[in-house]
Design a protein around this motif. Structure first.
Motif, PDB file in Angstrom:
ATOM      1  N   ASP A  38     146.340  79.311  91.870  1.00  0.00           N
ATOM      2  CA  ASP A  38     146.731  78.724  93.154  1.00  0.00           C
ATOM      3  C   ASP A  38     147.905  79.472  93.775  1.00  0.00           C
ATOM      4  N   LEU A  39     148.852  79.893  92.955  1.00  0.00           N
ATOM      5  CA  LEU A  39     150.005  80.639  93.441  1.00  0.00           C
ATOM      6  C   LEU A  39     149.680  82.123  93.365  1.00  0.00           C
ATOM      7  N   CYS A  40     149.283  82.673  94.493  1.00  0.00           N
ATOM      8  CA  CYS A  40     148.914  84.081  94.572  1.00  0.00           C
ATOM      9  C   CYS A  40     149.707  84.692  95.728  1.00  0.00           C
ATOM     10  N   LEU A  41     150.797  85.354  95.408  1.00  0.00           N
ATOM     11  CA  LEU A  41     151.727  85.840  96.422  1.00  0.00           C
ATOM     12  C   LEU A  41     151.092  86.814  97.406  1.00  0.00           C
ATOM     13  N   CYS A  42     150.207  87.681  96.924  1.00  0.00           N
ATOM     14  CA  CYS A  42     149.648  88.709  97.811  1.00  0.00           C
ATOM     15  C   CYS A  42     148.669  88.146  98.834  1.00  0.00           C
ATOM     16  N   THR A  43     148.249  86.896  98.665  1.00  0.00           N
ATOM     17  CA  THR A  43     147.351  86.296  99.651  1.00  0.00           C
ATOM     18  C   THR A  43     148.058  85.276 100.534  1.00  0.00           C
TER      19      THR A  43
END
Length: 94
Positions: A38-43
C-alpha cells in the motif's frame, strides 16, 4: 546495493523517475512498504517531483510518530509508522 549507485540513477533522480520494475531494489526501500505494498513512494503523485536524496534527508530527520495498534502485528504497525513519516515529508516538501 549502494543507495548512491543504482542502475536506476541513484539518489539524484526524482521519485517519479524510478521505474516501477525497481520496486524492492531502489534507494527508498527502507522508507517504503514491502514490494508492491500500500505504501509505494514511487507511485504517490505528491512525491513525483521530489528528489530521492531530499526525501531520504527529510525522512531521516522526521519527528513523525505513530501509536501502535495492539490488535495488529509488528509489520502492520511498522508500515503505519513509515506512512506517518511519508505524510510528514510531504508536508515539509511544500
Amino acid at each position: 546495493m549502494d543507495k548512491n549507485k543504482s542502475e536506476f540513477g541513484g539518489i539524484r533522480m526524482k521519485i517519479g523517475e524510478i521505474p516501477k520494475q525497481a520496486c524492492g531494489d531502489c534507494p527508498l526501500i527502507e522508507w517504503c512498504g514491502d514490494s508492491f505494498d500500500d505504501l509505494c513512494l514511487c507511485t504517490d503523485a505528491r512525491l513525483q517531483d521530489v528528489k530521492v536524496e531530499h526525501y531520504i534527508h527529510l525522512a531521516e530527520s522526521s519527528t513523525a510518530t505513530h501509536e501502535d495498534d495492539p490488535e495488529e502485528d509488528e509489520d502492520y504497525n511498522y508500515c503505519r509508522y513509515k506512512e506517518a513519516i511519508c505524510e510528514d515529508v510531504i508536508i515539509r516538501c511544500k
